[in-house]
Design a protein around this motif. Sequence first.
Motif, PDB file in Angstrom:
ATOM      1  N   ASP A 177      77.066 124.944  52.394  1.00 46.23           N
ATOM      2  CA  ASP A 177      77.720 126.013  53.163  1.00 46.23           C
ATOM      3  C   ASP A 177      77.315 126.005  54.633  1.00 46.23           C
ATOM      4  O   ASP A 177      78.156 126.240  55.510  1.00 46.23           O
ATOM      5  N   VAL A 178      76.038 125.753  54.932  1.00 46.78           N
ATOM      6  CA  VAL A 178      75.644 125.731  56.350  1.00 46.78           C
ATOM      7  C   VAL A 178      76.216 124.507  57.057  1.00 46.78           C
ATOM      8  O   VAL A 178      76.612 124.577  58.229  1.00 46.78           O
ATOM      9  N   LEU A 179      76.283 123.379  56.345  1.00 45.86           N
ATOM     10  CA  LEU A 179      76.856 122.171  56.948  1.00 45.86           C
ATOM     11  C   LEU A 179      78.383 122.233  57.005  1.00 45.86           C
ATOM     12  O   LEU A 179      79.003 121.478  57.755  1.00 45.86           O
ATOM     13  N   ALA A 180      78.982 123.115  56.223  1.00 46.31           N
ATOM     14  CA  ALA A 180      80.435 123.324  56.325  1.00 46.31           C
ATOM     15  C   ALA A 180      80.783 124.107  57.587  1.00 46.31           C
ATOM     16  O   ALA A 180      81.843 123.906  58.174  1.00 46.31           O
ATOM     17  N   LEU A 181      79.880 124.992  58.000  1.00 49.49           N
ATOM     18  CA  LEU A 181      80.146 125.815  59.180  1.00 49.49           C
ATOM     19  C   LEU A 181      79.821 125.101  60.481  1.00 49.49           C
ATOM     20  O   LEU A 181      80.580 125.193  61.456  1.00 49.49           O
ATOM     21  N   ALA A 184      76.053 119.900  62.028  1.00 49.75           N
ATOM     22  CA  ALA A 184      74.730 119.274  62.017  1.00 49.75           C
ATOM     23  C   ALA A 184      74.728 118.082  61.065  1.00 49.75           C
ATOM     24  O   ALA A 184      75.637 117.921  60.236  1.00 49.75           O
ATOM     25  N   THR A 185      73.683 117.274  61.175  1.00 48.01           N
ATOM     26  CA  THR A 185      73.566 116.080  60.336  1.00 48.01           C
ATOM     27  C   THR A 185      72.990 116.395  58.969  1.00 48.01           C
ATOM     28  O   THR A 185      73.390 115.813  57.958  1.00 48.01           O
ATOM     29  N   ASP A 186      72.027 117.340  58.920  1.00 48.27           N
ATOM     30  CA  ASP A 186      71.400 117.643  57.642  1.00 48.27           C
ATOM     31  C   ASP A 186      70.912 119.084  57.618  1.00 48.27           C
ATOM     32  O   ASP A 186      70.862 119.772  58.650  1.00 48.27           O
ATOM     33  N   ALA A 187      70.549 119.522  56.414  1.00 47.47           N
ATOM     34  CA  ALA A 187      69.993 120.865  56.223  1.00 47.47           C
ATOM     35  C   ALA A 187      68.796 120.771  55.297  1.00 47.47           C
ATOM     36  O   ALA A 187      68.899 120.213  54.200  1.00 47.47           O
ATOM     37  N   GLU A 188      67.672 121.290  55.745  1.00 46.16           N
ATOM     38  CA  GLU A 188      66.480 121.367  54.906  1.00 46.16           C
ATOM     39  C   GLU A 188      66.460 122.743  54.253  1.00 46.16           C
ATOM     40  O   GLU A 188      66.600 123.763  54.935  1.00 46.16           O
ATOM     41  N   VAL A 189      66.275 122.763  52.941  1.00 46.19           N
ATOM     42  CA  VAL A 189      66.345 124.018  52.190  1.00 46.19           C
ATOM     43  C   VAL A 189      64.998 124.308  51.534  1.00 46.19           C
ATOM     44  O   VAL A 189      64.394 123.424  50.911  1.00 46.19           O
ATOM     45  N   PHE A 190      64.557 125.564  51.683  1.00 44.61           N
ATOM     46  CA  PHE A 190      63.350 126.048  51.029  1.00 44.61           C
ATOM     47  C   PHE A 190      63.757 127.157  50.065  1.00 44.61           C
ATOM     48  O   PHE A 190      64.240 128.207  50.488  1.00 44.61           O
ATOM     49  N   ALA A 191      63.569 126.935  48.776  1.00 49.54           N
ATOM     50  CA  ALA A 191      63.801 127.967  47.768  1.00 49.54           C
ATOM     51  C   ALA A 191      62.443 128.495  47.345  1.00 49.54           C
ATOM     52  O   ALA A 191      61.637 127.766  46.760  1.00 49.54           O
ATOM     53  N   ARG A 192      62.184 129.780  47.650  1.00 51.00           N
ATOM     54  CA  ARG A 192      60.865 130.355  47.415  1.00 51.00           C
ATOM     55  C   ARG A 192      60.868 131.279  46.198  1.00 51.00           C
ATOM     56  O   ARG A 192      61.888 131.844  45.824  1.00 51.00           O
ATOM     57  N   VAL A 193      59.688 131.442  45.611  1.00 48.61           N
ATOM     58  CA  VAL A 193      59.454 132.434  44.569  1.00 48.61           C
ATOM     59  C   VAL A 193      58.165 133.160  44.939  1.00 48.61           C
ATOM     60  O   VAL A 193      57.109 132.523  45.077  1.00 48.61           O
ATOM     61  N   LYS A 194      58.267 134.456  45.147  1.00 52.31           N
ATOM     62  CA  LYS A 194      57.142 135.270  45.623  1.00 52.31           C
ATOM     63  C   LYS A 194      56.567 134.708  46.922  1.00 52.31           C
ATOM     64  O   LYS A 194      55.354 134.702  47.153  1.00 52.31           O
ATOM     65  N   GLY A 195      57.466 134.212  47.759  1.00 52.67           N
ATOM     66  CA  GLY A 195      57.063 133.719  49.074  1.00 52.67           C
ATOM     67  C   GLY A 195      56.590 132.287  49.103  1.00 52.67           C
ATOM     68  O   GLY A 195      56.423 131.706  50.184  1.00 52.67           O
ATOM     69  N   GLU A 196      56.376 131.686  47.947  1.00 49.29           N
ATOM     70  CA  GLU A 196      55.879 130.318  47.882  1.00 49.29           C
ATOM     71  C   GLU A 196      57.031 129.351  47.619  1.00 49.29           C
ATOM     72  O   GLU A 196      57.818 129.566  46.679  1.00 49.29           O
ATOM     73  N   PRO A 197      57.144 128.277  48.410  1.00 44.91           N
ATOM     74  CA  PRO A 197      58.222 127.303  48.191  1.00 44.91           C
ATOM     75  C   PRO A 197      58.103 126.643  46.810  1.00 44.91           C
ATOM     76  O   PRO A 197      57.067 126.084  46.468  1.00 44.91           O
ATOM     77  N   GLN A 198      59.168 126.750  46.032  1.00 46.80           N
ATOM     78  CA  GLN A 198      59.210 126.112  44.716  1.00 46.80           C
ATOM     79  C   GLN A 198      60.136 124.902  44.713  1.00 46.80           C
ATOM     80  O   GLN A 198      60.085 124.098  43.790  1.00 46.80           O
ATOM     81  N   ILE A 203      69.069 117.783  52.576  1.00 48.62           N
ATOM     82  CA  ILE A 203      70.347 117.220  52.128  1.00 48.62           C
ATOM     83  C   ILE A 203      71.172 116.878  53.360  1.00 48.62           C
ATOM     84  O   ILE A 203      71.383 117.726  54.235  1.00 48.62           O
ATOM     85  N   THR A 204      71.629 115.643  53.428  1.00 44.09           N
ATOM     86  CA  THR A 204      72.390 115.197  54.599  1.00 44.09           C
ATOM     87  C   THR A 204      73.892 115.380  54.377  1.00 44.09           C
ATOM     88  O   THR A 204      74.362 115.480  53.228  1.00 44.09           O
ATOM     89  N   ARG A 205      74.598 115.396  55.461  1.00 48.90           N
ATOM     90  CA  ARG A 205      76.064 115.489  55.386  1.00 48.90           C
ATOM     91  C   ARG A 205      76.633 114.289  54.641  1.00 48.90           C
ATOM     92  O   ARG A 205      77.595 114.419  53.880  1.00 48.90           O
ATOM     93  N   GLU A 206      76.045 113.123  54.849  1.00 43.45           N
ATOM     94  CA  GLU A 206      76.526 111.914  54.195  1.00 43.45           C
ATOM     95  C   GLU A 206      76.329 112.001  52.680  1.00 43.45           C
ATOM     96  O   GLU A 206      77.194 111.587  51.894  1.00 43.45           O
ATOM     97  N   GLU A 207      75.203 112.553  52.247  1.00 43.75           N
ATOM     98  CA  GLU A 207      74.956 112.696  50.810  1.00 43.75           C
ATOM     99  C   GLU A 207      75.936 113.689  50.192  1.00 43.75           C
ATOM    100  O   GLU A 207      76.394 113.489  49.046  1.00 43.75           O
ATOM    101  N   ILE A 208      76.278 114.727  50.908  1.00 45.86           N
ATOM    102  CA  ILE A 208      77.284 115.674  50.418  1.00 45.86           C
ATOM    103  C   ILE A 208      78.646 114.990  50.320  1.00 45.86           C
ATOM    104  O   ILE A 208      79.385 115.188  49.355  1.00 45.86           O
ATOM    105  N   ARG A 209      78.960 114.179  51.315  1.00 44.74           N
ATOM    106  CA  ARG A 209      80.259 113.493  51.313  1.00 44.74           C
ATOM    107  C   ARG A 209      80.392 112.547  50.129  1.00 44.74           C
ATOM    108  O   ARG A 209      81.458 112.434  49.519  1.00 44.74           O
ATOM    109  N   LYS A 210      79.306 111.875  49.766  1.00 44.17           N
ATOM    110  CA  LYS A 210      79.359 110.878  48.693  1.00 44.17           C
ATOM    111  C   LYS A 210      79.236 111.489  47.299  1.00 44.17           C
ATOM    112  O   LYS A 210      79.644 110.865  46.314  1.00 44.17           O
ATOM    113  N   ALA A 211      78.662 112.666  47.197  1.00 45.01           N
ATOM    114  CA  ALA A 211      78.367 113.241  45.878  1.00 45.01           C
ATOM    115  C   ALA A 211      79.637 113.574  45.104  1.00 45.01           C
ATOM    116  O   ALA A 211      80.615 114.070  45.663  1.00 45.01           O
ATOM    117  N   ARG A 212      79.605 113.309  43.817  1.00 49.59           N
ATOM    118  CA  ARG A 212      80.701 113.695  42.914  1.00 49.59           C
ATOM    119  C   ARG A 212      80.225 114.943  42.159  1.00 49.59           C
ATOM    120  O   ARG A 212      79.647 114.855  41.080  1.00 49.59           O
TER     121      ARG A 212
END
Length: 231
Positions: A177-181, A184-198, A203-212
């Motif tokens: 969604d952020v790369l759709a708007l 940019a070339t890529d987006a680094e994502v942090f998914a946290r639980v109780k503040g700690e990255p889990q 993920i790069t734009r190219e990897e999104i383009r190639k993914a099925r």
Amino acid sequence: MHQDNNPLLRSLSGIVNDLWGSSEQLKKEYEQAKQAVRDDFAAEAVNAPQTETVPVQAAPSVPDWRTMWQCSDEPVDWTEVYAGTAWPDFAADDASRAFLRRQADAVLNGDINAYLAVLDRFDPLQDVAKLVSDTQITVVDADHLCASCECEKAIAGLSADDARLLLASVAIRMARDVLALLPATDAEVFARVKGEPQLVVTITREEIRKARFALTDPITLIEGCGGSFAL
């Protein structure tokens, strides 16, 4: 006409006539009472205070974490926006289109302030935010974005396998969604639980383009992008 001279019969006839007459009178009074009730209801309806009908708003639809990663917002073609020849679905009104066109040249030239202005006007994580909390986007530079969220409530009660699947699904959807708007070339994502990255993954734009997306397992895709789970 024959007239009955029998006193007893005349007496019985009088009784019958009295009863019949009483029945007619009762029927008349009943009809009058019914009409009076109708008139009262009509008067109350006319004189009743008028109340405003407030439409019931539907609760926001929470995305299904088992499939949400398979879809994303429509990518914005900033060259077409700059030319004024095409618009994303979320820019249905003239004010939104005018805003995007004013920002288009700066966005295409990697102006961070233009990126921030677009993010302030259009939140690409509003769907994901129905499932998780504390969603944030940081513009590192014109090519690199960072997105994060808190998933504690979302994974509550899930098994470890399902929790990893949810984190993977959320991370992929956020990156898409952020790369759709923004271009940019890529987006680094942090998914946290109780503040700690889990889960941390880039993920790069190219990897999104190639993914099925309809065929690929989200955890496999995350691991293929170098992502790792702490769960």
